[in-house]
Design a protein around this motif. Sequence first.
Motif, short mmCIF file in Angstrom:
data_model
loop_
_atom_site.label_atom_id
_atom_site.label_comp_id
_atom_site.label_asym_id
_atom_site.label_seq_id
_atom_site.Cartn_x
_atom_site.Cartn_y
_atom_site.Cartn_z
N GLY A 1 43.66 27.14 44.25
CA GLY A 1 42.85 28.65 43.94
C GLY A 1 41.69 28.28 43.14
N THR A 2 40.58 28.30 43.58
CA THR A 2 39.52 28.12 42.70
C THR A 2 39.18 29.29 41.86
N ASP A 3 38.22 29.11 40.89
CA ASP A 3 37.74 30.10 39.88
C ASP A 3 38.94 31.12 39.20
N PRO A 4 39.60 30.32 38.58
CA PRO A 4 40.83 31.23 37.85
C PRO A 4 40.02 32.05 36.80
N GLY A 5 40.92 33.33 36.62
CA GLY A 5 40.28 34.22 35.49
C GLY A 5 38.78 34.37 35.30
N VAL A 6 38.43 34.18 34.00
CA VAL A 6 37.06 34.31 33.90
C VAL A 6 35.76 33.46 34.52
N CYS A 7 36.68 32.46 35.09
CA CYS A 7 35.69 31.19 35.80
C CYS A 7 35.22 32.09 36.96
N ALA A 8 35.59 33.16 37.29
CA ALA A 8 35.00 33.99 38.69
C ALA A 8 33.57 34.35 38.21
N ALA A 9 33.42 34.64 36.74
CA ALA A 9 32.12 34.99 36.32
C ALA A 9 31.41 36.01 37.29
N PHE A 10 30.27 35.43 37.76
CA PHE A 10 29.41 36.65 38.67
C PHE A 10 29.93 37.13 39.76
N HIS B 1 37.07 39.23 42.38
CA HIS B 1 37.39 37.76 42.63
C HIS B 1 37.97 37.16 41.30
N MET B 2 38.42 37.92 40.38
CA MET B 2 38.79 37.47 39.06
C MET B 2 40.28 37.67 39.13
N PRO B 3 41.08 36.31 39.26
CA PRO B 3 42.48 36.46 39.14
C PRO B 3 43.04 36.27 37.69
N PHE B 4 43.61 37.43 37.24
CA PHE B 4 44.43 37.33 35.87
C PHE B 4 45.99 37.18 36.32
N GLU B 5 46.23 37.20 37.26
CA GLU B 5 47.70 37.59 37.83
C GLU B 5 48.39 36.61 39.07
N ASP C 1 52.57 14.94 48.38
CA ASP C 1 53.74 14.39 48.87
C ASP C 1 55.16 14.96 48.38
N MET C 2 54.55 16.33 47.47
CA MET C 2 55.96 16.99 46.73
C MET C 2 56.39 18.07 47.87
N GLU C 3 57.63 18.57 47.83
CA GLU C 3 58.01 19.39 48.72
C GLU C 3 57.89 20.69 47.99
N GLY C 4 57.82 21.93 48.77
CA GLY C 4 57.85 23.41 48.16
C GLY C 4 56.22 23.49 48.37
N ILE C 5 56.10 24.66 47.38
CA ILE C 5 54.93 25.59 47.28
C ILE C 5 54.24 24.92 45.93
N LYS C 6 53.21 24.41 46.00
CA LYS C 6 52.52 24.02 44.69
C LYS C 6 51.05 24.76 44.72
N TYR C 7 50.76 25.38 43.49
CA TYR C 7 49.79 26.28 43.27
C TYR C 7 49.02 25.56 42.23
N ILE C 8 47.59 25.36 42.55
CA ILE C 8 46.81 24.64 41.72
C ILE C 8 45.64 25.60 41.48
N ARG C 9 45.45 26.25 40.26
CA ARG C 9 44.27 26.97 39.80
C ARG C 9 43.19 26.16 39.08
N VAL C 10 42.30 26.26 39.28
CA VAL C 10 41.14 25.37 38.82
C VAL C 10 39.71 25.82 39.03
N ALA D 1 48.05 30.33 24.79
CA ALA D 1 46.64 30.44 25.21
C ALA D 1 46.36 30.37 26.60
N GLU D 2 46.07 31.44 27.19
CA GLU D 2 45.81 31.09 28.57
C GLU D 2 44.49 32.09 29.07
N ASN D 3 44.20 31.68 30.31
CA ASN D 3 42.95 32.40 30.89
C ASN D 3 43.54 33.18 31.95
N HIS D 4 44.47 34.40 31.65
CA HIS D 4 45.47 35.05 32.52
C HIS D 4 45.95 36.24 31.86
N ASN D 5 46.33 37.15 32.43
CA ASN D 5 47.00 38.30 31.98
C ASN D 5 48.16 38.00 31.14
#
Lengths: 319, 278
Positions: free
Chosen positions: A111-120, A125-129, A160-169, A254-258
Amino acid sequence: MKVVYNGEKDRAFKEVLGETIPRLAEEDKDVIYLDADLMGCIGTAKWAAANPDRAINCGIAEANMMGIAAGMSAVGFKPIVHTFGPFASRRCFDQIFLSGAYAGNSVTVIGTDPGVCAAFNGGTHMPFEDMALYRAIPGAYVFDITDAAMLESVLEQCKDMEGIKYIRVGRKNNMKMYEEGMKAEIGKGIVVKEYGTDAVVFACGIMVAMAVEAAEILKKEGIQITVVDMFTVKPLDEELVEKYAKAAGAVVTAENHNKIGGLYSAVTEVLSKKCPTPVEYVAVEDVFGEVGPQDYLEKQFGLTPEHIVEKVKAAIARK
Amino acid sequence: MLDKQLEKELQRFALEIRIGAVEEFKARGFGHVGGSLSVADALAVLYGAVMKYDPKNPKMEDRDKLVCSKGHAGPSVYAALGLKGFFPYEEIKTLNQPGTNFPSHCDRQKTPGVDMTTGSLGQGTSLAVGMAMGDKLKGRDSRTFLIVGDGESDEGQVWEAAMFTAAKKVTNLVWLIDNNKKQLDGYTKDILDSGDLREKFEAFGFEAVRIDGNDIAQLYDVLTKKAEDKPIAVILDTVKGKGVKEVEETMGNHSMNVPAETYDKWLGELRAELAALA
Ligand SMILES: Cc1ncc(C[n+]2csc(CCOP(=O)(O)OP(=O)(O)O)c2C)c(N)n1
Ligand SMILES: [Mg+2]
């Protein structure tokens, strides 16, 4: 782990994604990449056009894409899925939850552009959740990426890992933190600065570099802190949290998230049970995002080194 | 039929909307150029001759409403509203500046005259259905106009909303599909071919027509027509970036970031066209 932070910007994440996704697919014939009309945004479009059996543009239909990815997992593929953070979480949550996790399928979600990285792109488009949502999926992994080297390492392991892997970047560049080729051990925090145990800051994503900056400011004032990169927000490195919380007796997250459902929640869930400690947070105060340049938004939502400094002092005062 | 005088007025209004949108992009430096320009003519006809509204009372209950579900065309919507006096025109140039009321994507809580918040593609469709149906249930004589992207029509929600519109005879809702043939990653037919959109809407139970969506007279004819038994869907054959030659000819024209001189060149061309229509 060599920390090479010197206040300089890193390679853009977009470049890393544009190189690493094709590389992983070329190295492993089971890797398949799905996107929802945002290939152009992470530099994979050209490779995808040349490799239509390895890269599938699903169009702007995220829920369908997640279901398809989960189905492909069931027949032996290792899907890597990308769209912007809000569409990779909210827009397809039930599909990820049920078709993905509950049905026992394995999907790597970027999931790209987490939190304030969604900027313009603004509030829609700004996920804090997104971390809160993914944390609530039993067995899911949640990563908030610090720099380019870490992204490469996490992606390589996730496929190669099992399950759901969420990468926010992000797609742009964060500060460089680690040496190239580093191996980010999944589920383990990384101590990036250890000046002392007046307080400990657990940070993730864009906040790691800010926490290091805060540590420098505090050091000049005679306050010695430790900064830990908690890039694996789930499963949390509970041992490390407990160890440093005990040693310092004052914790800041400290996090860029709710503030609800992300790193602050994860850390306090552990500490309240294992070792009650004063905890302060730097996070978004349960409000929606808005449009603007990222540096403006960081100030607007209090995601700054100065705010970390303030919270460290507040935590110490509560010892 | 549209008389020549009004046609010219609406053509001028469409040009002014394009100029406004380009001025916004110039002030910020970048933005969703292609999809904003392709709908300028539809907006000109809607706000210039078809819709019932009061700029001094933007929340007037029985007004006609617009849902620009492809929320990234906000810049053209803002220009149309500014030109019609919903707020001081100059404010549109704060597009995407800190604290602005003119964000990338339409926001009903920020911009006077914007009837619905959009930006997550697909969602505006159901919202528009709810607004139109709600107005009908309240006994109001008002129509809702929905603008959907052709790429946006990949979303399943669009088709759930379409099926509902026809099944429940929400005839005061008019669907406009901005069929500009492109989405973000390229041509719609390459990314997820939607086949014949007119036939699809017809099969869903609409009175579906296909027109040149950049032609004022054709737009006027269909948008002034009231639906009878079936809701109306209009496939607008448009050009992404319409009205600025260089944008039309740029393959990747979804979001553009060009120097101020380039924007000035585009503005010069649009203003010359406007002067020629005087
Ligand atoms: C749910 C969702 N997914 C992805 C996006 C990102 N996005 C914004 S515009 C766009 C392409 C839209 O194409 P189209 O609907 O054809 O619009 P137009 O050509 O008129 O600009 C994409 C993928 C989004 N805003 N919402
Ligand atoms: Mg389009």
